[in-house]
Design a protein around this motif. Structure first.
Motif, PDB file in Angstrom:
ATOM      1  N   PRO A  22       0.844  -1.201   0.000  1.00 19.01           N
ATOM      2  CA  PRO A  22       0.000   0.000   0.000  1.00 19.01           C
ATOM      3  C   PRO A  22       0.878   1.250   0.000  1.00 19.01           C
ATOM      4  CG  PRO A  22      -0.717  -1.578   1.671  1.00 19.01           C
ATOM      5  CD  PRO A  22       0.604  -2.070   1.158  1.00 19.01           C
ATOM      6  N   ALA A  23       0.305   2.354  -0.415  1.00 13.94           N
ATOM      7  CA  ALA A  23       1.073   3.603  -0.476  1.00 13.94           C
ATOM      8  C   ALA A  23       1.657   3.942   0.888  1.00 13.94           C
ATOM      9  CB  ALA A  23       0.178   4.741  -0.958  1.00 13.94           C
ATOM     10  N   SER A  24       2.865   4.493   0.868  1.00 10.47           N
ATOM     11  CA  SER A  24       3.545   4.882   2.096  1.00 10.47           C
ATOM     12  C   SER A  24       2.837   6.067   2.745  1.00 10.47           C
ATOM     13  CB  SER A  24       4.996   5.253   1.778  1.00 10.47           C
ATOM     14  OG  SER A  24       5.611   5.885   2.876  1.00 10.47           O
ATOM     15  N   THR A  25       2.950   6.182   4.056  1.00  8.99           N
ATOM     16  CA  THR A  25       2.447   7.360   4.764  1.00  8.99           C
ATOM     17  C   THR A  25       3.272   8.595   4.420  1.00  8.99           C
ATOM     18  OG1 THR A  25       3.823   6.756   6.658  1.00  8.99           O
ATOM     19  CG2 THR A  25       1.527   6.009   6.686  1.00  8.99           C
ATOM     20  N   ASP A  69      11.561  -0.799   6.016  1.00 10.62           N
ATOM     21  CA  ASP A  69      10.586   0.268   5.766  1.00 10.62           C
ATOM     22  C   ASP A  69      10.334   1.080   7.035  1.00 10.62           C
ATOM     23  OD1 ASP A  69      10.206  -0.309   3.087  1.00 10.62           O
ATOM     24  OD2 ASP A  69       8.489  -1.615   3.435  1.00 10.62           O
ATOM     25  N   GLY A  70      10.206   0.389   8.167  1.00  8.76           N
ATOM     26  CA  GLY A  70       9.997   1.094   9.436  1.00  8.76           C
ATOM     27  C   GLY A  70      11.162   1.993   9.779  1.00  8.76           C
ATOM     28  N   ARG A  71      12.389   1.522   9.527  1.00 11.09           N
ATOM     29  CA  ARG A  71      13.574   2.338   9.829  1.00 11.09           C
ATOM     30  C   ARG A  71      13.586   3.622   9.009  1.00 11.09           C
ATOM     31  NH1 ARG A  71      16.619  -2.660  10.769  1.00 11.09           N
ATOM     32  NH2 ARG A  71      16.707  -2.964   8.525  1.00 11.09           N
ATOM     33  N   ASN A  95      10.877   6.134  10.079  1.00 11.48           N
ATOM     34  CA  ASN A  95      11.268   6.799  11.332  1.00 11.48           C
ATOM     35  C   ASN A  95      12.380   7.816  11.081  1.00 11.48           C
ATOM     36  OD1 ASN A  95       9.432   5.409  12.913  1.00 11.48           O
ATOM     37  ND2 ASN A  95      10.886   3.793  13.458  1.00 11.48           N
ATOM     38  N   ALA A  96      13.363   7.431  10.262  1.00 12.81           N
ATOM     39  CA  ALA A  96      14.474   8.341   9.973  1.00 12.81           C
ATOM     40  C   ALA A  96      13.972   9.585   9.251  1.00 12.81           C
ATOM     41  CB  ALA A  96      15.528   7.636   9.135  1.00 12.81           C
ATOM     42  N   ALA A  97      13.023   9.407   8.313  1.00 11.23           N
ATOM     43  CA  ALA A  97      12.484  10.558   7.581  1.00 11.23           C
ATOM     44  C   ALA A  97      11.733  11.499   8.524  1.00 11.23           C
ATOM     45  CB  ALA A  97      11.572  10.078   6.458  1.00 11.23           C
ATOM     46  N   LEU A 146       8.257   2.289  -0.562  1.00  9.34           N
ATOM     47  CA  LEU A 146       8.315   1.085   0.263  1.00  9.34           C
ATOM     48  C   LEU A 146       8.768  -0.108  -0.567  1.00  9.34           C
ATOM     49  CD1 LEU A 146       5.031   1.385   2.375  1.00  9.34           C
ATOM     50  CD2 LEU A 146       7.340   2.159   2.961  1.00  9.34           C
ATOM     51  N   LEU A 147       9.351  -1.073   0.109  1.00 12.00           N
ATOM     52  CA  LEU A 147       9.817  -2.285  -0.556  1.00 12.00           C
ATOM     53  C   LEU A 147       8.639  -3.216  -0.831  1.00 12.00           C
ATOM     54  CD1 LEU A 147      12.860  -2.603   1.760  1.00 12.00           C
ATOM     55  CD2 LEU A 147      13.086  -2.681  -0.730  1.00 12.00           C
ATOM     56  N   PRO A 148       8.626  -3.885  -1.992  1.00  9.78           N
ATOM     57  CA  PRO A 148       7.574  -4.867  -2.253  1.00  9.78           C
ATOM     58  C   PRO A 148       7.786  -6.115  -1.397  1.00  9.78           C
ATOM     59  CG  PRO A 148       9.196  -4.930  -4.001  1.00  9.78           C
ATOM     60  CD  PRO A 148       9.591  -3.788  -3.105  1.00  9.78           C
TER      61      PRO A 148
END
Length: 262
Positions: free
Chosen positions: A43-46, A78-80, A83-85, A52-54
């Protein structure tokens, strides 16, 4: 009971059908290689600027257990980066009094989608305040036979050593130190860059795989920011890999991946 053998034509058709399924619905930037690994879009990233990686679907190329293990690692990555962004935007806001959704950009491409190996190449561009923006490339390469990141020392000849480092988003990176890579990097470097590679023990090469050219790509990954432009990748294709005594398993997988490309 006689065992039936699959027709080569049918086997190739099955791979091509799997590839078509893997590309359906993926962003155009990810439709970069043909391979037996099925990839499913997320799904589209927040964060609209962070790709995001498939996810990996189990099938002939990867077992359900190993697909689950790889997908867990991809979700952690993806979580890392998300959070970094978010932290980058907060830092920029603190330093400048303004935040920006554009503080961090990530793009994702696929270098190889089987057989045996799955390689993602991540490119990050970010500015969190300070004197200058940053950019970096991270390669995530998985061994489909284990469901884990590749242990490169299994496939390199004696004399290579492993080393750990950290990407800009905090991801752990496995690097390879090998005098042959250092020698080649110095030989192709511009004169002003050779000093950084003068130590035969230079230990900062990240490794990825490229199915389109059947090449192993090694990139110096530990240069200071002021000489990051010196980090020119080394492309080692199958014939050169044989001369360097790289594992036949890796060479065979690259050659097979190249044949699958359109």
């Amino acid at each position: 009971m006689r065992r039936l053998r699959a027709s080569p034509t049918l086997a190739f058709a099955a791979v091509m059908f799997a590839s078509a399924l893997s590309e359906a619905g993926l962003p155009a930037a990810l439709r970069s290689v043909t391979g037996p690994v099925l990839l499913q879009p997320r799904p589209a990233s927040t964060d609209r600027n962070v790709a995001l990686l498939p996810m990996v679907a189990s099938g002939p190329a990867v077992t359900p257990k190993n697909a689950s293990s790889i997908n867990a690692a991809l979700r952690r990555e993806d979580g890392r980066v998300l959070n970094a962004a978010a932290e980058c935007r907060a830092s920029l806001r603190e330093q400048t009094g303004r935040g920006s959704q554009d503080a961090w950009h990530r793009s994702v491409s696929i270098g190889m989608a089987g057989p045996r190996f799955l390689a993602f190449d991540l490119t990050d561009n970010y500015f969190c305040g300070g004197a200058y923006p940053n950019d970096g490339q991270t390669s995530l390469v998985f061994d489909l036979a284990t469901g884990k990141p590749v242990n490169w020392l299994t496939f390199f000849p004696p004399g290579a050593r492993g080393r750990q480092n950290t990407a800009g988003d905090g991801a752990p990176l496995g690097l390879v130190a090998w005098p042959e890579l250092t020698r080649r990097a110095a030989a192709q470097a511009q004169p002003e860059c050779r000093e950084a590679l003068s130590d035969a023990g230079y230990s900062g090469f990240s490794i990825t795989l490229d199915a389109r050219t059947a090449a192993l790509i090694a990139t110096p990954a530990e240069f200071p920011h002021v000489i990051q432009a010196c980090a020119e990748p080394i492309h080692l294709r199958t014939e050169e890999l044989r001369r360097l005594r790289i594992s036949p398993v890796l060479i065979g997988a690259l050659a097979s991946a190249r044949r699958l490309q359109r």
